[in-house]
Design a protein around this motif. Sequence first.
Motif, PDB file in Angstrom:
ATOM      1  N   UNK A  39      78.912  -1.700  39.107  1.00 56.41           N
ATOM      2  CA  UNK A  39      77.941  -0.955  38.320  1.00 56.41           C
ATOM      3  C   UNK A  39      78.127   0.548  38.470  1.00 56.41           C
ATOM      4  N   UNK A  40      77.659   1.273  37.452  1.00 63.32           N
ATOM      5  CA  UNK A  40      77.681   2.730  37.477  1.00 63.32           C
ATOM      6  C   UNK A  40      76.288   3.250  37.137  1.00 63.32           C
ATOM      7  N   UNK A  41      75.982   4.452  37.618  1.00 58.69           N
ATOM      8  CA  UNK A  41      74.719   5.104  37.296  1.00 58.69           C
ATOM      9  C   UNK A  41      75.055   6.274  36.382  1.00 58.69           C
ATOM     10  N   UNK A  42      74.479   6.260  35.176  1.00 58.35           N
ATOM     11  CA  UNK A  42      74.771   7.278  34.176  1.00 58.35           C
ATOM     12  C   UNK A  42      73.529   8.139  33.972  1.00 58.35           C
ATOM     13  N   UNK A  43      73.749   9.452  33.924  1.00 53.76           N
ATOM     14  CA  UNK A  43      72.663  10.414  33.777  1.00 53.76           C
ATOM     15  C   UNK A  43      71.925  10.211  32.449  1.00 53.76           C
ATOM     16  N   UNK A  44      70.615  10.005  32.525  1.00 54.08           N
ATOM     17  CA  UNK A  44      69.790   9.878  31.330  1.00 54.08           C
ATOM     18  C   UNK A  44      69.827   8.515  30.663  1.00 54.08           C
ATOM     19  N   UNK A  45      70.478   7.530  31.286  1.00 56.90           N
ATOM     20  CA  UNK A  45      70.609   6.197  30.693  1.00 56.90           C
ATOM     21  C   UNK A  45      69.954   5.164  31.609  1.00 56.90           C
ATOM     22  N   UNK A  46      69.310   4.158  31.009  1.00 59.37           N
ATOM     23  CA  UNK A  46      68.655   3.067  31.731  1.00 59.37           C
ATOM     24  C   UNK A  46      67.618   3.607  32.715  1.00 59.37           C
ATOM     25  N   UNK A  47      66.739   4.463  32.197  1.00 63.55           N
ATOM     26  CA  UNK A  47      65.707   5.073  33.039  1.00 63.55           C
ATOM     27  C   UNK A  47      64.584   4.073  33.300  1.00 63.55           C
ATOM     28  N   UNK A  48      64.181   3.978  34.567  1.00 65.67           N
ATOM     29  CA  UNK A  48      63.113   3.074  34.978  1.00 65.67           C
ATOM     30  C   UNK A  48      62.083   3.858  35.779  1.00 65.67           C
ATOM     31  N   UNK A  49      60.869   3.336  35.798  1.00 67.74           N
ATOM     32  CA  UNK A  49      59.801   3.976  36.574  1.00 67.74           C
ATOM     33  C   UNK A  49      59.668   3.254  37.912  1.00 67.74           C
ATOM     34  N   UNK A  50      59.657   4.027  38.992  1.00 71.15           N
ATOM     35  CA  UNK A  50      59.503   3.467  40.330  1.00 71.15           C
ATOM     36  C   UNK A  50      58.189   3.954  40.919  1.00 71.15           C
ATOM     37  N   UNK A  51      57.433   3.033  41.477  1.00 71.77           N
ATOM     38  CA  UNK A  51      56.176   3.383  42.134  1.00 71.77           C
ATOM     39  C   UNK A  51      56.466   3.633  43.608  1.00 71.77           C
ATOM     40  N   UNK A  52      56.122   4.818  44.090  1.00 67.49           N
ATOM     41  CA  UNK A  52      56.399   5.159  45.486  1.00 67.49           C
ATOM     42  C   UNK A  52      55.101   5.315  46.251  1.00 67.49           C
ATOM     43  N   UNK A  53      55.145   4.929  47.515  1.00 68.69           N
ATOM     44  CA  UNK A  53      53.999   5.024  48.408  1.00 68.69           C
ATOM     45  C   UNK A  53      53.935   6.405  49.033  1.00 68.69           C
ATOM     46  N   UNK A  54      52.764   6.784  49.468  1.00 70.02           N
ATOM     47  CA  UNK A  54      52.610   8.014  50.238  1.00 70.02           C
ATOM     48  C   UNK A  54      53.096   7.738  51.649  1.00 70.02           C
ATOM     49  N   UNK A  55      54.004   8.561  52.142  1.00 70.91           N
ATOM     50  CA  UNK A  55      54.506   8.404  53.505  1.00 70.91           C
ATOM     51  C   UNK A  55      53.990   9.568  54.332  1.00 70.91           C
ATOM     52  N   UNK A  56      53.041   9.279  55.197  1.00 65.76           N
ATOM     53  CA  UNK A  56      52.442  10.319  56.018  1.00 65.76           C
ATOM     54  C   UNK A  56      53.227  10.445  57.316  1.00 65.76           C
ATOM     55  N   UNK A  57      53.935  11.547  57.443  1.00 66.75           N
ATOM     56  CA  UNK A  57      54.712  11.782  58.660  1.00 66.75           C
ATOM     57  C   UNK A  57      54.157  12.969  59.428  1.00 66.75           C
ATOM     58  N   UNK A  58      52.969  13.372  59.060  1.00 64.55           N
ATOM     59  CA  UNK A  58      52.341  14.496  59.753  1.00 64.55           C
ATOM     60  C   UNK A  58      52.799  15.818  59.193  1.00 64.55           C
TER      61      UNK A  58
END
Length: 123
Positions: A39-58
């Motif tokens: 597989x390859x990652x192409x700029x601006x192609x196959x864009x997906x939304x990722x949900x990220x958690x808050x990471x509290x590291x102080x």
Amino acid sequence: MTTSKKSFNIKKGDEVLVIAGKDKGAQGKVIGVLRDEDRVIVEGVNRVKKHTKVQDQGGRAGTTGGIITTEAPIHVSNVMLLEDGKPVRVGFRRDTVTKRRPDGSTYEAERSVRVSRKSGKEI
């Protein structure tokens, strides 16, 4: 199990055209190659939304959570290399080159180069 490196026609930094899938017709620059998964990652192609958690590291070191839009990998068979804005197939040619050793002596060696099947020019 042998772990051999797969030969790819597409490399990081190449300009490619998407020839299949939901983003067919889109052009972009390759920003990553995943050899193990074909597989390859192409700029601006196959864009997906990722949900990220808050990471509290102080302090200020933690990341804020939210929805991030990023590129997902697509299969290498769904992209085609562009040369002067036109899609081309890729071939390989072995060129004889003269190399120099650290002691100053020279020797002949072969180098594999990618060439355009359409024009024969080196890519």
